[in-house]
Motif scaffolding. Structure first.
Motif, short mmCIF file in Angstrom:
data_model
loop_
_atom_site.label_atom_id
_atom_site.label_comp_id
_atom_site.label_asym_id
_atom_site.label_seq_id
_atom_site.Cartn_x
_atom_site.Cartn_y
_atom_site.Cartn_z
N GLU A 182 27.55 -39.63 65.56
CA GLU A 182 27.72 -39.06 64.22
C GLU A 182 26.53 -38.17 63.87
N ASN A 183 25.34 -38.60 64.23
CA ASN A 183 24.13 -37.79 64.01
C ASN A 183 24.21 -36.51 64.83
N SER B 249 26.41 -34.07 63.06
CA SER B 249 25.76 -33.46 61.89
C SER B 249 24.68 -32.45 62.28
N LYS C 89 25.04 -30.53 64.83
CA LYS C 89 25.78 -29.49 65.56
C LYS C 89 25.38 -29.41 67.04
#
Length: 130
Positions: free
Chosen positions: A61-62, A65, A67
């Motif tokens: 998920e990080n 975020s 990209k």
């Protein structure tokens, strides 16, 4: 997974893995976040235990975020989460056969031009059989 680490290092990739990069007393979220900020791509080693891990979920998920390029590497038949299901994955059950495919996927980040094929017309096709 040591074989994968060594194959990537031999190909010239800088590799960071949590078992080698974190010491006792370190803040896990901080060390993992720092590593993700510095990296160009995340190899998401995906299998049943990873799919159930809150830490693994926080990592990918990080990466989204930030990209970062995420390359799912499947060890078993565990399905990827919906948000990652559209990504071409690499089955690494047969590590040696997929090594070249992984290096092509990481082509842009390979610092050693002597380890690259002389011309890159196109990368080998990734199979997306689900």
């Amino acid at each position: 997974m040591l074989e994968l680490e060594e194959a990537l290092r031999r190909a010239g990739a800088a590799v960071w893995v949590d078992h080698a990069g974190i010491r006792g007393g370190d803040s896990l979220p901080r060390r993992i976040s720092d590593a993700l900020e510095r990296c160009d791509a995340l190899l998401l080693i995906w299998y049943q235990a990873a799919s159930e891990s809150e830490w693994v979920a926080l990592e990918w998920e990080n990466a989204i975020s930030l990209k970062k390029k995420i390359i799912p590497c499947l060890l078993d038949g565990t399905k990827l989460p919906g948000i990652l299901a559209s990504k071409a994955f690499i089955s690494i059950c047969v590590m040696l056969q997929k090594q070249q495919q992984l290096c092509w996927a990481l082509w842009d980040w390979m610092p050693n031009p002597w380890l690259r094929p002389r011309q890159r017309k196109q990368s080998p096709p990734c199979r997306t059989v689900r």
